[in-house]
Design a protein around this motif. Sequence first.
Motif, PDB file in Angstrom:
ATOM      1  N   SER A  17       0.845  -1.175   0.000  1.00 47.12           N
ATOM      2  CA  SER A  17       0.000   0.000   0.000  1.00 47.12           C
ATOM      3  C   SER A  17       0.885   1.231   0.000  1.00 47.12           C
ATOM      4  O   SER A  17       1.951   1.242   0.616  1.00 47.12           O
ATOM      5  CB  SER A  17      -0.898  -0.005   1.239  1.00 47.12           C
ATOM      6  OG  SER A  17      -1.799   1.070   1.195  1.00 47.12           O
ATOM      7  N   GLY A  18       0.458   2.226  -0.683  1.00 46.36           N
ATOM      8  CA  GLY A  18       1.209   3.469  -0.696  1.00 46.36           C
ATOM      9  C   GLY A  18       0.945   4.268   0.562  1.00 46.36           C
ATOM     10  O   GLY A  18       0.212   3.847   1.453  1.00 46.36           O
ATOM     11  N   ARG A  19       1.572   5.439   0.602  1.00 45.26           N
ATOM     12  CA  ARG A  19       1.330   6.338   1.729  1.00 45.26           C
ATOM     13  C   ARG A  19       1.563   7.763   1.277  1.00 45.26           C
ATOM     14  O   ARG A  19       2.229   8.015   0.276  1.00 45.26           O
ATOM     15  CB  ARG A  19       2.212   5.997   2.908  1.00 45.26           C
ATOM     16  CG  ARG A  19       3.673   6.261   2.710  1.00 45.26           C
ATOM     17  CD  ARG A  19       4.472   5.824   3.927  1.00 45.26           C
ATOM     18  NE  ARG A  19       5.862   6.141   3.768  1.00 45.26           N
ATOM     19  CZ  ARG A  19       6.518   7.008   4.524  1.00 45.26           C
ATOM     20  NH1 ARG A  19       5.917   7.616   5.505  1.00 45.26           N
ATOM     21  NH2 ARG A  19       7.786   7.255   4.308  1.00 45.26           N
ATOM     22  N   PHE A  20       0.984   8.681   2.036  1.00 39.46           N
ATOM     23  CA  PHE A  20       1.180  10.089   1.754  1.00 39.46           C
ATOM     24  C   PHE A  20       2.446  10.577   2.423  1.00 39.46           C
ATOM     25  O   PHE A  20       2.720  10.253   3.580  1.00 39.46           O
ATOM     26  CB  PHE A  20      -0.011  10.918   2.252  1.00 39.46           C
ATOM     27  CG  PHE A  20      -1.188  10.871   1.326  1.00 39.46           C
ATOM     28  CD1 PHE A  20      -1.242  11.695   0.214  1.00 39.46           C
ATOM     29  CD2 PHE A  20      -2.230   9.995   1.558  1.00 39.46           C
ATOM     30  CE1 PHE A  20      -2.317  11.637  -0.651  1.00 39.46           C
ATOM     31  CE2 PHE A  20      -3.312   9.943   0.706  1.00 39.46           C
ATOM     32  CZ  PHE A  20      -3.361  10.763  -0.408  1.00 39.46           C
ATOM     33  N   ILE A  21       3.207  11.341   1.698  1.00 41.76           N
ATOM     34  CA  ILE A  21       4.320  12.096   2.247  1.00 41.76           C
ATOM     35  C   ILE A  21       3.969  13.525   1.897  1.00 41.76           C
ATOM     36  O   ILE A  21       3.980  13.905   0.721  1.00 41.76           O
ATOM     37  CB  ILE A  21       5.670  11.665   1.650  1.00 41.76           C
ATOM     38  CG1 ILE A  21       5.931  10.183   1.960  1.00 41.76           C
ATOM     39  CG2 ILE A  21       6.792  12.562   2.166  1.00 41.76           C
ATOM     40  CD1 ILE A  21       7.165   9.614   1.314  1.00 41.76           C
ATOM     41  N   ALA A  22       3.581  14.282   2.936  1.00 47.06           N
ATOM     42  CA  ALA A  22       2.955  15.590   2.751  1.00 47.06           C
ATOM     43  C   ALA A  22       1.709  15.348   1.895  1.00 47.06           C
ATOM     44  O   ALA A  22       0.922  14.478   2.217  1.00 47.06           O
ATOM     45  CB  ALA A  22       3.912  16.597   2.161  1.00 47.06           C
ATOM     46  N   ALA A  23       1.542  16.052   0.798  1.00 47.97           N
ATOM     47  CA  ALA A  23       0.329  15.881  -0.008  1.00 47.97           C
ATOM     48  C   ALA A  23       0.566  15.005  -1.233  1.00 47.97           C
ATOM     49  O   ALA A  23      -0.303  14.882  -2.079  1.00 47.97           O
ATOM     50  CB  ALA A  23      -0.198  17.244  -0.438  1.00 47.97           C
ATOM     51  N   GLU A  24       1.726  14.379  -1.333  1.00 46.62           N
ATOM     52  CA  GLU A  24       2.008  13.478  -2.443  1.00 46.62           C
ATOM     53  C   GLU A  24       1.824  12.037  -1.990  1.00 46.62           C
ATOM     54  O   GLU A  24       2.292  11.653  -0.921  1.00 46.62           O
ATOM     55  CB  GLU A  24       3.442  13.648  -2.941  1.00 46.62           C
ATOM     56  CG  GLU A  24       3.689  14.930  -3.674  1.00 46.62           C
ATOM     57  CD  GLU A  24       5.091  14.998  -4.247  1.00 46.62           C
ATOM     58  OE1 GLU A  24       5.274  15.775  -5.191  1.00 46.62           O
ATOM     59  OE2 GLU A  24       5.994  14.285  -3.750  1.00 46.62           O
ATOM     60  N   HIS A  25       1.166  11.275  -2.840  1.00 41.92           N
ATOM     61  CA  HIS A  25       0.984   9.858  -2.560  1.00 41.92           C
ATOM     62  C   HIS A  25       2.107   9.076  -3.238  1.00 41.92           C
ATOM     63  O   HIS A  25       2.392   9.282  -4.417  1.00 41.92           O
ATOM     64  CB  HIS A  25      -0.377   9.388  -3.097  1.00 41.92           C
ATOM     65  CG  HIS A  25      -0.637   7.951  -2.831  1.00 41.92           C
ATOM     66  ND1 HIS A  25      -0.447   6.985  -3.793  1.00 41.92           N
ATOM     67  CD2 HIS A  25      -1.041   7.308  -1.721  1.00 41.92           C
ATOM     68  CE1 HIS A  25      -0.753   5.805  -3.283  1.00 41.92           C
ATOM     69  NE2 HIS A  25      -1.111   5.975  -2.023  1.00 41.92           N
ATOM     70  N   HIS A  26       2.752   8.194  -2.475  1.00 46.49           N
ATOM     71  CA  HIS A  26       3.859   7.367  -2.984  1.00 46.49           C
ATOM     72  C   HIS A  26       3.417   5.912  -2.963  1.00 46.49           C
ATOM     73  O   HIS A  26       3.053   5.390  -1.909  1.00 46.49           O
ATOM     74  CB  HIS A  26       5.106   7.559  -2.113  1.00 46.49           C
ATOM     75  CG  HIS A  26       5.665   8.935  -2.215  1.00 46.49           C
ATOM     76  ND1 HIS A  26       6.904   9.187  -2.750  1.00 46.49           N
ATOM     77  CD2 HIS A  26       5.158  10.148  -1.874  1.00 46.49           C
ATOM     78  CE1 HIS A  26       7.132  10.484  -2.730  1.00 46.49           C
ATOM     79  NE2 HIS A  26       6.090  11.088  -2.192  1.00 46.49           N
ATOM     80  N   PHE A  27       3.466   5.279  -4.135  1.00 44.88           N
ATOM     81  CA  PHE A  27       3.000   3.903  -4.293  1.00 44.88           C
ATOM     82  C   PHE A  27       4.142   3.052  -4.852  1.00 44.88           C
ATOM     83  O   PHE A  27       4.550   3.215  -5.999  1.00 44.88           O
ATOM     84  CB  PHE A  27       1.812   3.866  -5.256  1.00 44.88           C
ATOM     85  CG  PHE A  27       1.203   2.502  -5.423  1.00 44.88           C
ATOM     86  CD1 PHE A  27       0.363   1.972  -4.468  1.00 44.88           C
ATOM     87  CD2 PHE A  27       1.469   1.758  -6.560  1.00 44.88           C
ATOM     88  CE1 PHE A  27      -0.205   0.718  -4.635  1.00 44.88           C
ATOM     89  CE2 PHE A  27       0.911   0.503  -6.735  1.00 44.88           C
ATOM     90  CZ  PHE A  27       0.069  -0.021  -5.766  1.00 44.88           C
ATOM     91  N   PRO A  28       4.678   2.126  -4.032  1.00 45.27           N
ATOM     92  CA  PRO A  28       5.802   1.302  -4.494  1.00 45.27           C
ATOM     93  C   PRO A  28       5.338   0.099  -5.307  1.00 45.27           C
ATOM     94  O   PRO A  28       4.259  -0.453  -5.070  1.00 45.27           O
ATOM     95  CB  PRO A  28       6.439   0.834  -3.181  1.00 45.27           C
ATOM     96  CG  PRO A  28       5.278   0.747  -2.233  1.00 45.27           C
ATOM     97  CD  PRO A  28       4.341   1.870  -2.633  1.00 45.27           C
ATOM     98  N   LEU A  29       6.153  -0.293  -6.267  1.00 41.22           N
ATOM     99  CA  LEU A  29       5.874  -1.521  -7.012  1.00 41.22           C
ATOM    100  C   LEU A  29       7.159  -2.052  -7.609  1.00 41.22           C
ATOM    101  O   LEU A  29       8.166  -1.360  -7.669  1.00 41.22           O
ATOM    102  CB  LEU A  29       4.814  -1.296  -8.090  1.00 41.22           C
ATOM    103  CG  LEU A  29       5.092  -0.252  -9.159  1.00 41.22           C
ATOM    104  CD1 LEU A  29       5.661  -0.901 -10.396  1.00 41.22           C
ATOM    105  CD2 LEU A  29       3.809   0.457  -9.500  1.00 41.22           C
ATOM    106  N   ARG A  30       7.108  -3.282  -8.015  1.00 43.06           N
ATOM    107  CA  ARG A  30       8.264  -3.931  -8.641  1.00 43.06           C
ATOM    108  C   ARG A  30       7.848  -4.413 -10.027  1.00 43.06           C
ATOM    109  O   ARG A  30       6.711  -4.821 -10.244  1.00 43.06           O
ATOM    110  CB  ARG A  30       8.711  -5.121  -7.787  1.00 43.06           C
ATOM    111  CG  ARG A  30       9.883  -5.885  -8.404  1.00 43.06           C
ATOM    112  CD  ARG A  30      10.527  -6.864  -7.446  1.00 43.06           C
ATOM    113  NE  ARG A  30      11.223  -6.117  -6.406  1.00 43.06           N
ATOM    114  CZ  ARG A  30      10.925  -6.217  -5.095  1.00 43.06           C
ATOM    115  NH1 ARG A  30      10.000  -7.027  -4.677  1.00 43.06           N
ATOM    116  NH2 ARG A  30      11.595  -5.503  -4.219  1.00 43.06           N
TER     117      ARG A  30
END
Length: 161
Positions: A17-30
């Motif tokens: 699952s991604g997460r917010f860093i400030a107002a940007e959403h970060h979604f990891p994938l491979r």
Amino acid sequence: MALSDALEAPCLPVPASGRFIAAEHHFPLRVYFEDTDLSGLVYHANYLRYMERARSDMLRIAGIGQRAALEEGEGVYAVTDLQIRYRRPARLDDDLMVVSRVSQVSAATCAIQQAVMRGEEILTQGDISVAFLTPQGRPRRQPKPWIDIFSRLMRGEDIHP
């Protein structure tokens, strides 16, 4: 351990699952083998899938209940415009991050800027516009709490639903 025991185990992993860093959403994938073409590069349409997963995850963790809206007959989002720029290819086993930011919101629409990155390197950028539609496919106002969430994100405010 039997499969039934494993299904009841309290420490099972959950989907990434991604997460917010400030107002940007970060979604990891491979990048997996199925994502690549014969040359070993990510097939161009898969970047759209990566961005879709990231947007869906962003909305979910921001508190926007798309599934509930669909099941209750309120409406659904549909992509109305998409612009994508491919800069560099991703390859098998690359660790990527999709970074998403709300750039515009109106009564019935929302625009989101997305970048697929490998480390600090931008591989692909997309500008996506979505409209909230009735089940019959007509534009409709988004729920007010959703507009408020989008507005907060657009102003760069942190979201903690």
